[in-house]
Design a protein around this motif. Structure first.
Motif, PDB file in Angstrom:
ATOM      1  N   ARG A  30      21.811  31.931  60.604  1.00 62.57           N
ATOM      2  CA  ARG A  30      21.077  32.090  59.539  1.00 62.57           C
ATOM      3  C   ARG A  30      20.550  33.481  59.462  1.00 62.57           C
ATOM      4  O   ARG A  30      20.561  34.250  58.569  1.00 62.57           O
ATOM      5  CB  ARG A  30      19.794  31.219  59.499  1.00 62.57           C
TER       6      ARG A  30
ATOM      7  N   ARG B  65      19.230  37.862  54.394  1.00 61.09           N
ATOM      8  CA  ARG B  65      18.719  39.268  54.063  1.00 61.09           C
ATOM      9  C   ARG B  65      19.649  40.108  54.764  1.00 61.09           C
ATOM     10  O   ARG B  65      19.460  41.041  55.372  1.00 61.09           O
ATOM     11  CB  ARG B  65      17.320  39.417  54.887  1.00 61.09           C
TER      12      ARG B  65
ATOM     13  N   ASP C  58      21.179  23.393  57.182  1.00 56.11           N
ATOM     14  CA  ASP C  58      20.051  23.080  56.651  1.00 56.11           C
ATOM     15  C   ASP C  58      19.629  21.705  56.285  1.00 56.11           C
ATOM     16  O   ASP C  58      18.712  21.318  55.680  1.00 56.11           O
ATOM     17  CB  ASP C  58      19.993  23.792  55.054  1.00 56.11           C
ATOM     18  N   GLY C  59      20.559  20.722  56.707  1.00 52.59           N
ATOM     19  CA  GLY C  59      20.384  19.345  56.879  1.00 52.59           C
ATOM     20  C   GLY C  59      20.368  18.442  55.453  1.00 52.59           C
ATOM     21  O   GLY C  59      19.646  17.542  55.135  1.00 52.59           O
ATOM     22  N   GLN C  60      21.044  19.350  54.440  1.00 48.42           N
ATOM     23  CA  GLN C  60      21.398  18.834  53.204  1.00 48.42           C
ATOM     24  C   GLN C  60      22.304  17.482  53.109  1.00 48.42           C
ATOM     25  O   GLN C  60      22.278  16.462  52.087  1.00 48.42           O
ATOM     26  CB  GLN C  60      21.897  19.579  52.066  1.00 48.42           C
TER      27      GLN C  60
ATOM     28  N   VAL D 172       9.181  34.476  49.576  1.00 49.29           N
ATOM     29  CA  VAL D 172       8.617  33.482  50.420  1.00 49.29           C
ATOM     30  C   VAL D 172       7.797  34.385  51.350  1.00 49.29           C
ATOM     31  O   VAL D 172       6.847  33.700  51.740  1.00 49.29           O
ATOM     32  CB  VAL D 172       9.229  32.446  51.267  1.00 49.29           C
ATOM     33  N   GLU D 173       8.151  35.267  51.943  1.00 49.23           N
ATOM     34  CA  GLU D 173       7.745  35.872  53.128  1.00 49.23           C
ATOM     35  C   GLU D 173       6.456  36.708  52.306  1.00 49.23           C
ATOM     36  O   GLU D 173       5.605  37.295  53.312  1.00 49.23           O
ATOM     37  CB  GLU D 173       8.608  36.799  53.685  1.00 49.23           C
TER      38      GLU D 173
ATOM     39  N   ARG E 208      16.253  30.101  47.340  1.00 54.38           N
ATOM     40  CA  ARG E 208      16.306  30.024  48.768  1.00 54.38           C
ATOM     41  C   ARG E 208      15.199  28.867  49.537  1.00 54.38           C
ATOM     42  O   ARG E 208      15.479  28.420  50.313  1.00 54.38           O
ATOM     43  CB  ARG E 208      16.075  31.463  49.306  1.00 54.38           C
TER      44      ARG E 208
ATOM     45  N   MET F 251      14.354  26.113  47.988  1.00 54.01           N
ATOM     46  CA  MET F 251      14.783  24.912  47.609  1.00 54.01           C
ATOM     47  C   MET F 251      15.941  24.415  48.538  1.00 54.01           C
ATOM     48  O   MET F 251      15.722  23.299  49.145  1.00 54.01           O
ATOM     49  CB  MET F 251      15.506  25.010  46.212  1.00 54.01           C
ATOM     50  N   PHE F 252      16.568  25.328  48.929  1.00 55.81           N
ATOM     51  CA  PHE F 252      17.686  24.848  50.043  1.00 55.81           C
ATOM     52  C   PHE F 252      17.540  25.214  51.533  1.00 55.81           C
ATOM     53  O   PHE F 252      18.036  24.798  52.230  1.00 55.81           O
ATOM     54  CB  PHE F 252      19.005  25.544  49.663  1.00 55.81           C
ATOM     55  N   GLY F 253      16.523  26.227  51.840  1.00 56.01           N
ATOM     56  CA  GLY F 253      16.279  26.654  52.943  1.00 56.01           C
ATOM     57  C   GLY F 253      15.328  25.453  53.981  1.00 56.01           C
ATOM     58  O   GLY F 253      14.408  24.924  53.076  1.00 56.01           O
ATOM     59  N   ARG F 254      15.559  25.317  55.084  1.00 57.05           N
ATOM     60  CA  ARG F 254      14.859  24.393  55.755  1.00 57.05           C
ATOM     61  C   ARG F 254      14.389  23.127  54.873  1.00 57.05           C
ATOM     62  O   ARG F 254      13.313  22.523  54.640  1.00 57.05           O
ATOM     63  CB  ARG F 254      13.244  24.928  55.962  1.00 57.05           C
ATOM     64  N   PHE F 255      15.653  22.521  54.410  1.00 59.08           N
ATOM     65  CA  PHE F 255      15.565  21.413  53.588  1.00 59.08           C
ATOM     66  C   PHE F 255      14.858  20.044  54.412  1.00 59.08           C
ATOM     67  O   PHE F 255      13.811  19.219  53.543  1.00 59.08           O
ATOM     68  CB  PHE F 255      16.877  20.958  53.055  1.00 59.08           C
ATOM     69  N   MET F 256      15.321  19.756  55.252  1.00 55.10           N
ATOM     70  CA  MET F 256      14.850  18.594  56.032  1.00 55.10           C
ATOM     71  C   MET F 256      13.295  18.766  56.368  1.00 55.10           C
ATOM     72  O   MET F 256      12.590  17.663  56.072  1.00 55.10           O
ATOM     73  CB  MET F 256      15.486  18.385  57.308  1.00 55.10           C
TER      74      MET F 256
END
Lengths: 214, 214
Positions: free
Chosen positions: A120, A125, A185-187, B42-43, B120, B122-127
């Motif tokens: 990641r 970025r 990302d666990g999708q 987000v940051e 980003r 939506m899909f990042g750290r989804f779990m």
DNA sequence: ACCTGAACACCGTTCAAGT
DNA sequence: ACCTGAACACCGTTCAAGT
């Protein structure tokens, strides 16, 4: 894991006598940052923690990096280095043919799954990171080049269609990168097995997609 | 942009007399968080900033969300909602055939490029996000379902091979997701044009990959 | 129920100062 | 050159207290 990498933090190896704490603090900082990212993710990386782990002030790092993002960029660069090596190894150990190409795909996902946080950091970025570490782009394009080389060789051998190799490589890269991201990302429910199954299916479909027209 | 969304912040609409500041603070918080994410990423999202923008204490939010991540998850859920709508609209406006399928792919990339930070999230750290907002998984699978439906219809019409629709959909999703990520992370030089070109090429190659065997 | 304000335990970064 | 320590301007979160 955890055994490789840093020699710097074990034997201080001071350049001259009566020095402070380290001889190669820059390298030690990168190693420690990588270690932290591997176990706690980027969001768990803290300059204060890195300094403390190395027995050094939390601001010592500013002698070697312009800011935190520059340290992260250095870790990313190191990642692309070992990533490229993993891809090339897989490619060559299978005899650089169709089998080698498929092995590269497996090695790709394996790297991402084994080091999700590192992966990641490498791809997230990217532009901002490159601004902080211009050499990063070289390592990254090096990894891309491994894929490109395999495809060009495939074109010579006749199992890859004669399209522009760059866009061909970008297409293959997109599939693999997409799978890697969805998995880490666990999708996918039951990511372990589902990811591997998806990768096998994708390998088959990619071959169909990049094959010559008739 | 910037005109849609929040009605809550304009007319307080207090339920009873002598209330504090808002009537639907929960909704206003999501809208404001989305606005911040769209412009600053987000940051750049800060609970204090959200509170200040809404004229509310920075801890007021804890009455409506368990923590910051839960707020972000709510924004992600809202994203999947409009995302799914965009995909289905493209699919239906082109008459639900092969052309509709291709239009979906274009709409997909368009959404990601237009709202990179939102994509980003939506899909990042989804779990982890799903743990903070169980309903998120419904919206996400809804978007996936749009793709799945198109492929199943394609199987009936004969331009999609008869493999397991789920793994077929995951493969197509991987390609599109991979392209979207590479583009919004700036991995392609001249992302604007290069991304569009890659998407066109990918659409062509995907059709070849998912076509029936002969 | 809903919101506030002070307090707590964190951050990254700057900068004068030490060796 | 290389590193320190205090200081600055931030964070998310908790909690007793207000209405």
């Amino acid at each position: 894991m955890g055994s490789m990498a840093g020699s710097a933090s074990k034997r201080p190896r001071r350049k001259r006598a009566g020095q402070y704490h380290h001889g190669d603090l820059r390298h030690a900082l990168i190693d420690q940052a990588l270690r932290t990212i591997l176990t706690a993710g980027v969001e768990g990386l803290t300059l204060r923690g890195v300094g403390e782990a190395l027995g050094v002030s939390r601001t010592a790092l500013y002698r070697h990096f312009s800011d935190k993002q520059a340290l992260v960029a250095a870790v990313a660069r190191e990642g692309f280095r070992t990533f490229r090596r993993a891809l090339v190894d897989a490619w060559e150990q299978q005899g650089r043919g169709r089998a080698g190409f498929e092995a590269m795909g497996e090695a790709y996902l394996q790297f991402a799954v084994a080091h999700p946080s590192h992966y990641r950091v490498m791809f997230g970025r990217f532009m901002e990171s490159c601004a902080r570490d211009p050499e990063l782009i070289n390592e990254a394009t090096g990894a891309f080049q491994a894929l490109l080389d395999a495809l060009v060789e495939g074109q010579r051998e006749g199992w890859v269609r004669q399209d522009d190799p760059v866009i061909l490589a970008r297409f293959v890269w997109s599939v693999t990168h997409g799978i890697a991201m969805l998995v880490i990302d666990g999708q996918l429910r039951d990511s372990d097995e589902a990811g591997a199954a998806l990768n096998r299916y994708a390998a088959e479909r990619i071959q169909a997609a990049i094959a010559p027209s008739l």
